[in-house]
Design an enzyme around this catalytic site. Structure first.
Site, PDB file in Angstrom:
ATOM      1  N   HIS B  39       0.828  -1.215   0.000  1.00  0.00           N
ATOM      2  CA  HIS B  39       0.000   0.000   0.000  1.00  0.00           C
ATOM      3  C   HIS B  39       0.860   1.260   0.000  1.00  0.00           C
ATOM      4  O   HIS B  39       0.549   2.235  -0.659  1.00  0.00           O
ATOM      5  CB  HIS B  39      -0.928   0.016   1.223  1.00  0.00           C
ATOM      6  CG  HIS B  39      -2.248  -0.637   0.974  1.00  0.00           C
ATOM      7  ND1 HIS B  39      -2.414  -1.992   1.017  1.00  0.00           N
ATOM      8  CD2 HIS B  39      -3.468  -0.115   0.669  1.00  0.00           C
ATOM      9  CE1 HIS B  39      -3.687  -2.283   0.769  1.00  0.00           C
ATOM     10  NE2 HIS B  39      -4.352  -1.161   0.544  1.00  0.00           N
ATOM     11  N   LYS B 104      -9.552  -8.387   8.288  1.00  0.00           N
ATOM     12  CA  LYS B 104     -10.176  -8.728   9.565  1.00  0.00           C
ATOM     13  C   LYS B 104      -9.848  -7.618  10.549  1.00  0.00           C
ATOM     14  O   LYS B 104      -8.757  -7.022  10.474  1.00  0.00           O
ATOM     15  CB  LYS B 104      -9.708 -10.086  10.085  1.00  0.00           C
ATOM     16  CG  LYS B 104      -8.188 -10.150  10.261  1.00  0.00           C
ATOM     17  CD  LYS B 104      -7.737 -11.069  11.349  1.00  0.00           C
ATOM     18  CE  LYS B 104      -6.229 -11.232  11.326  1.00  0.00           C
ATOM     19  NZ  LYS B 104      -5.577 -10.905  12.583  1.00  0.00           N
TER      20      LYS B 104
END
Lengths: 279, 185
Positions: B39, B104
């Site tokens: 990212h 998650k």
């Protein structure tokens, strides 16, 4: 003096790197089965079913139950009448990790803290060596993933806070951890010692088989109360809501300085992996 | 449990607008994988005005670093990693069209707000069910940052990839709703 060749340590660690990541302990599988029966939330039940299926696939196909095959944490208990020949214990352990993680198709997750450059062989392992009586050598291999490690904390409480402050901190830690450590979890904690010893003993507390009672009645009672309080938070499996967030709470205590009340909490994901070998 | 909603990637604005926190979703199509290290590089490319290594429009990004594939296997075990490490980068990805994230754990408030603003959703897969999840992954190619090893950007073709909606485009949060329902004083 009993002599043990370092290559035996390497071989044991190599084998356990793989078996720990493929074969979830029966104590944890049984806890999933109990969870499936007891969980009230349909989503939570579905999580337990998926985890049971996942553990079967991992065991049968010899693939890791979780992609995060962990930091290799190794506890070595060496008898004082043992002489390890042919190499240093730490290097023998690292050689075993190197082989096991490569041959077992396990993920290499260890990196430099600043550059984040991967060491590419999952070494170095974290090795805790304790010298004990006798001529035995026991190696416990307990790999642990980063997601649940990130939820660990060490705090220095004020002694006047006592048991209540200890319990509140542990419950709040679980609430703040939420779904991050992959619940259903096992909560390990050490009360007392020094900050660095407490952190190590909290990790070691996770290894106790699930469903066994704490030999110390005071801690056993505290574990039951904490488990109820944590599960009453309602976070449930995967934090999606339900009855069972924690499968167990494992406490240890150690004498501390008259001025301190150290507390370390280490939460383990449902992939509670640990294997033992006695040489 | 509600009925499973079947969606094909890339996701449209209508697809995501119809989803509600708690919906069970089955995804088929292409997912792109990226963890925090990837990212960081993707956002740096955007900051330099360069092209991403994949089309972000309607894309679903899966936060995962799979274990190595055994010989003959498409992928190793491949469950979700914890999502908050991507919080700092997620709005930037939504600005260029990303519609879904799979991971998650809870997202930061500003990421939830950004999902409302840019019409995107956050899904969770079952953390730690990595060997089971791998069964719904049919093809994997590394498309960028091979040097990152498990953290490289991969193009994953998936079939019946099961997720649940955590945050929808109205700002709802399944983690909060679920806990509220089962909390005991």
């Amino acid at each position: 003096m009993r002599e043990i060749d370092a290559s035996a340590i390497t071989e044991a660690v190599r084998t356990m790197s793989m078996s720990a990541n493929y074969d979830l302990g029966d104590d944890v599988v049984k806890a999933f089965e109990r969870g499936l029966e007891q969980e009230e939330s349909p989503t939570g039940k579905a999580v337990f079913k998926a985890l049971l299926e996942n553990s079967k696939i991992a065991r049968n196909e010899k693939v890791p139950m979780c992609q995060d095959t962990g930091f290799a944490v190794v506890f070595v208990e060496i008898g004082q009448d043992v002489h390890v020949t042919g190499g240093a214990i730490r290097e023998a352990v690292n050689a075993g990790v190197r082989k096991g993680y490569e041959e077992g198709y396990l993920r290499k997750s260890i990196c430099d803290p600043f550059t984040r450059t991967n060491t590419k062989d999952n070494t170095p392992a974290v090795v805790f060596t304790e010298v004990v009586d006798g001529a035995g050598l026991k190696i416990t291999f307990a790999p642990k993933g980063g997601g649940s490690e990130n939820m660990a904390r060490v705090t220095m409480l004020t002694p006047s806070g006592g048991k209540e402050a200890v319990a509140d901190f542990i419950v709040n830690r679980c609430q703040e951890a939420g779904s991050n450590p992959c619940p259903p979890v096992i909560v390990g904690a050490c009360i007392g010692g020094t900050p660095e010893l407490a952190a190590m003993l909290a990790k070691k507390a996770l290894i106790r088989p699930l469903g066994t009672k704490n030999p110390d009645p005071e801690l056993a009672e505290m574990e039951d109360q904490l488990l109820a309080r944590i599960n009453n938070l309602g976070m449930g499996p995967q934090g999606l809501g339900g009855r069972i967030f924690a499968l167990g709470v494992h406490l240890v205590k150690h004498p501390c300085h008259i001025a301190t009340l150290p507390l370390a909490v280490n939460i383990c994901c449902h992939a509670s992996r640990h294997k033992e070998t006695e040489l | 449990m509600s009925e499973v909603i079947r969606l094909t990637t890339p996701l449209t604005e209508e697809d995501v607008a119809s989803l509600k926190a708690g919906d069970q979703v089955s995804l088929t199509g292409v997912l792109y994988t990226a963890r925090d290290a990837a990212h960081k590089r993707l956002v740096a490319l955007l900051d330099e005005g360069k092209e991403l290594p994949f089309d972000a429009k309607g894309a679903v990004i899966y936060y995962v670093g799979p274990s190595p594939a055994k010989p003959g296997a498409v992928v190793g075990s491949a469950g979700p990693t914890t999502s908050y490490r991507m919080d700092a980068y997620s709005e930037r990805m939504m600005e260029v069209g990303m519609k879904g994230m799979i991971g998650k754990g809870k997202r930061a408030g500003d990421v939830v707000d950004a999902m409302v603003k840019h019409k995107a959703v956050y899904f969770a897969a079952i953390g730690g069910a990595a060997a089971l999840i791998a069964r719904s992954i049919k093809k994997v190619d590394v498309i960028a940052y091979e040097d990152l090893g498990p953290e490289a950007v991969r193009r994953m073709e998936v079939e019946d990839f099961k997720v649940v909606v955590i945050n929808d485009t109205n700002g709802a949060d399944l983690y909060e709703q679920g806990q509220e329902r089962y909390r005991k004083e």
